[in-house]
Motif scaffolding. Sequence first.
Motif, short mmCIF file in Angstrom:
data_model
loop_
_atom_site.label_atom_id
_atom_site.label_comp_id
_atom_site.label_asym_id
_atom_site.label_seq_id
_atom_site.Cartn_x
_atom_site.Cartn_y
_atom_site.Cartn_z
N LEU A 7 -3.88 1.96 17.08
CA LEU A 7 -3.09 2.02 15.84
C LEU A 7 -2.81 0.61 15.31
O LEU A 7 -2.91 0.37 14.10
CB LEU A 7 -1.77 2.78 16.08
CG LEU A 7 -0.87 2.93 14.86
CD1 LEU A 7 -1.59 3.64 13.72
CD2 LEU A 7 0.41 3.69 15.21
N ALA A 8 -2.48 -0.31 16.20
CA ALA A 8 -2.22 -1.69 15.76
C ALA A 8 -3.48 -2.30 15.14
O ALA A 8 -3.41 -2.95 14.09
CB ALA A 8 -1.74 -2.53 16.94
N VAL A 9 -4.63 -2.03 15.75
CA VAL A 9 -5.89 -2.58 15.21
C VAL A 9 -6.16 -1.97 13.83
O VAL A 9 -6.56 -2.68 12.89
CB VAL A 9 -7.05 -2.31 16.20
CG1 VAL A 9 -8.40 -2.59 15.55
CG2 VAL A 9 -6.88 -3.15 17.46
N LEU A 10 -5.93 -0.68 13.69
CA LEU A 10 -6.13 -0.02 12.38
C LEU A 10 -5.20 -0.63 11.33
O LEU A 10 -5.61 -0.92 10.20
CB LEU A 10 -5.86 1.48 12.49
CG LEU A 10 -6.93 2.35 13.16
CD1 LEU A 10 -6.36 3.72 13.51
CD2 LEU A 10 -8.16 2.51 12.27
N CYS A 11 -3.93 -0.81 11.69
CA CYS A 11 -2.95 -1.32 10.73
C CYS A 11 -3.27 -2.76 10.34
O CYS A 11 -3.15 -3.15 9.18
CB CYS A 11 -1.53 -1.24 11.29
SG CYS A 11 -0.96 0.46 11.51
N GLU A 12 -3.66 -3.56 11.33
CA GLU A 12 -3.97 -4.97 11.05
C GLU A 12 -5.20 -5.08 10.15
O GLU A 12 -5.28 -5.92 9.27
CB GLU A 12 -4.23 -5.70 12.38
CG GLU A 12 -4.51 -7.17 12.25
CD GLU A 12 -3.25 -8.00 12.05
OE1 GLU A 12 -2.18 -7.62 12.56
OE2 GLU A 12 -3.35 -9.05 11.37
N ALA A 13 -6.18 -4.18 10.40
CA ALA A 13 -7.45 -4.28 9.67
C ALA A 13 -7.33 -3.81 8.22
O ALA A 13 -8.09 -4.26 7.35
CB ALA A 13 -8.51 -3.45 10.39
N TYR A 14 -6.40 -2.91 7.94
CA TYR A 14 -6.33 -2.30 6.61
C TYR A 14 -5.96 -3.37 5.56
O TYR A 14 -4.86 -3.91 5.56
CB TYR A 14 -5.30 -1.17 6.59
CG TYR A 14 -5.38 -0.34 5.34
CD1 TYR A 14 -6.17 0.81 5.31
CD2 TYR A 14 -4.71 -0.71 4.18
CE1 TYR A 14 -6.27 1.57 4.16
CE2 TYR A 14 -4.81 0.04 3.02
CZ TYR A 14 -5.59 1.18 3.02
OH TYR A 14 -5.71 1.94 1.88
N THR A 15 -6.90 -3.68 4.70
CA THR A 15 -6.70 -4.78 3.74
C THR A 15 -6.92 -4.26 2.32
O THR A 15 -8.02 -3.81 1.99
CB THR A 15 -7.70 -5.93 4.02
OG1 THR A 15 -7.66 -6.23 5.41
CG2 THR A 15 -7.37 -7.17 3.20
N VAL A 16 -5.87 -4.33 1.53
CA VAL A 16 -5.97 -3.87 0.14
C VAL A 16 -6.73 -4.92 -0.68
O VAL A 16 -6.48 -6.11 -0.55
CB VAL A 16 -4.55 -3.68 -0.44
CG1 VAL A 16 -4.61 -3.40 -1.93
CG2 VAL A 16 -3.84 -2.55 0.30
N ASP A 17 -7.70 -4.46 -1.46
CA ASP A 17 -8.46 -5.37 -2.32
C ASP A 17 -8.88 -4.62 -3.58
O ASP A 17 -9.95 -3.99 -3.61
CB ASP A 17 -9.69 -5.91 -1.57
CG ASP A 17 -10.53 -6.82 -2.46
OD1 ASP A 17 -10.13 -7.08 -3.61
OD2 ASP A 17 -11.60 -7.27 -1.99
N PRO A 18 -8.03 -4.68 -4.61
CA PRO A 18 -8.33 -3.90 -5.82
C PRO A 18 -9.62 -4.32 -6.50
O PRO A 18 -10.13 -3.60 -7.36
CB PRO A 18 -7.13 -4.19 -6.74
CG PRO A 18 -6.10 -4.83 -5.88
CD PRO A 18 -6.81 -5.47 -4.73
N SER A 19 -10.20 -5.47 -6.09
CA SER A 19 -11.40 -5.94 -6.79
C SER A 19 -12.66 -5.18 -6.37
O SER A 19 -13.72 -5.34 -6.96
CB SER A 19 -11.61 -7.43 -6.53
OG SER A 19 -12.11 -7.61 -5.22
N ARG A 20 -12.58 -4.38 -5.33
CA ARG A 20 -13.80 -3.67 -4.91
C ARG A 20 -13.65 -2.17 -5.12
O ARG A 20 -12.51 -1.66 -5.14
CB ARG A 20 -14.19 -4.03 -3.49
CG ARG A 20 -13.15 -3.74 -2.43
CD ARG A 20 -13.65 -4.12 -1.06
NE ARG A 20 -13.47 -5.53 -0.74
CZ ARG A 20 -14.15 -6.19 0.19
NH1 ARG A 20 -15.04 -5.56 0.92
NH2 ARG A 20 -13.93 -7.46 0.43
N PRO A 21 -14.77 -1.46 -5.26
CA PRO A 21 -14.70 -0.04 -5.59
C PRO A 21 -13.87 0.78 -4.61
O PRO A 21 -13.17 1.71 -5.01
CB PRO A 21 -16.17 0.42 -5.54
CG PRO A 21 -16.95 -0.81 -5.81
CD PRO A 21 -16.16 -1.95 -5.24
N SER A 22 -13.90 0.44 -3.34
CA SER A 22 -13.11 1.20 -2.37
C SER A 22 -11.62 0.86 -2.48
O SER A 22 -10.79 1.57 -1.93
CB SER A 22 -13.59 0.90 -0.95
OG SER A 22 -13.62 -0.50 -0.75
#
Length: 518
Positions: A396-411
Amino acid sequence: MTESAAALAPTATQTAPYTMTDKMKDIVSLCKRRGFVFPASEIYGGINGFWDFGPLGVELKNNVRDLWWKAMVKCPPIGPDGEPVTILGLDSAIIQNPRVWEASGHVGGFADPMTDCRESKKRYRVDHVSVYTTNAAPDACWIAVPSGDDEQDVFKKRLKKLGSKLSADQYTAVGLDKIAVADYGRIIAPDASKPGTLTEPRAFNLLMETSLGAVADADSKAYLRGETAQGIFINFTNVVDSCRGRVPFGIAQIGKAFRNEVNPRNFIFRVREFEQMEMEFFCHPNDAKMWFDFWVGQRKIWWQSLGLSDENQQFHEYPADELIFYSKRLVDVEYRFPFSHPGYGELESIAYRTNYDLIQHQKFSGQKMEYFDPVTNERYIPHVIEPAAGLTRAVLAVLCEAYTVDPSRPSGMYMNFKPIVAPVKAAILPLTAKGDHPVIATKLYMELREKYAVDLDIKQNIGKRYARQDEIGTPYCFTIDDQTVTDGTVTVRHRNTMAQERIALSQIAAFLEVGLKG
Ligand code: ATP
């Protein structure tokens, strides 16, 4: 942004500020959508406190598990004495003789005081409820809310809803465990409308019971293990005798543990079935302090190796007066999860447990748990340093750390997994599904799959395929196009920067060798 891209994007693209609650919701939804974690028994309405790991989740979990096993058992560090540390592996049974859990104190003591609400029928752990007390007016009720970082906001909302004449600053928060039962009549429970609905606290045992054999009676009762550690203690002499274990040395085990948590919550943080990674390090009592400090340092290095940032991690040492009687030191490794933000949640506890556990098992089993040192001719019961980590919480910590918001990309986001934990290391994407592109792509895939977890993805337009790889955190995408056919080069797309460069097909193996190291 296209319509389909907008549908993929997380709530970050909306105009309201992106909160930690939004982030947690987005992580849970991504985990379901992309096959990391599913609610257990979902088609039957689910079951509280249980989760299933999907195809990508199990890869991620296995990667974290293997890194721990490598750091502990296969390639342990060099010790403070300059010698390579020895740690031996173990995989003990989930169900043991019930006396194990009597000796360990779990049957008698693995219990949290609980209180029930007669109105809402909800059950609360007493140490998980905060009560906002006041003596500003003799008839003013006290207001209980679940403890947590947002409890003040919850309290203020409840105060308003209950129509109190007092203001929030006339109240003081106290843990329910600090309040005398005689005062329970003044408390409005977290989900109640009137005061006096909480029952007197009762002990609630966290061990899960099962029964063995055909008839379920008192003699057939057994327990699913509440921790993996006891399997290690009860095998201490077996390992010493069979594998020439020489103190100082450790025994490590990874496996499932079960706790009948009263209030499972926060996704896979507090669940009823989870995995632990525990190591018991046996040493001479005189050396215990040195080994404790050593293991705290080593655990720091390991958690950093997963990619958890320093700013989201803390090591919290408990003062001596908060330790249980047999424990001499305790350091918790904590991570700032979105749901605990700005506070922290526990990932691991590193404890100096003296020789309490071995002595308990010696007492209950009647079997000697001593160690004889052939060099000094000394006979003693070793002391133990225990780094006890949660694999489920590590994921869970790895998932939370990895989640990166980037409105510039389609995802609208990407998973910034370190390559060593990423479930898929590279994707091979032929630009078109016909002609030479898929032929070359398939050949490359067949070469790379021998060594790496790689994905061959042929369908859909290239933008959607990049978006999917961003969502599952694939570090590199190799795109095969017309130029590949003429000059044998492919485009490499780097996940975090989206930068693209061309390299020769023949260089890909060497590229990955370097690029997947970190
Ligand atoms: P907590 O205080 O959060 O209940 P604990 O101090 O009881 O945890 P330990 O007995 O020290 O936990 O267990 C070691 C590790 O096992 C914890 O640091 C945590 O990572 C993991 N763990 C314990 N309980 C759970 C649970 N219910 N769900 C997921 N992981 C857990």
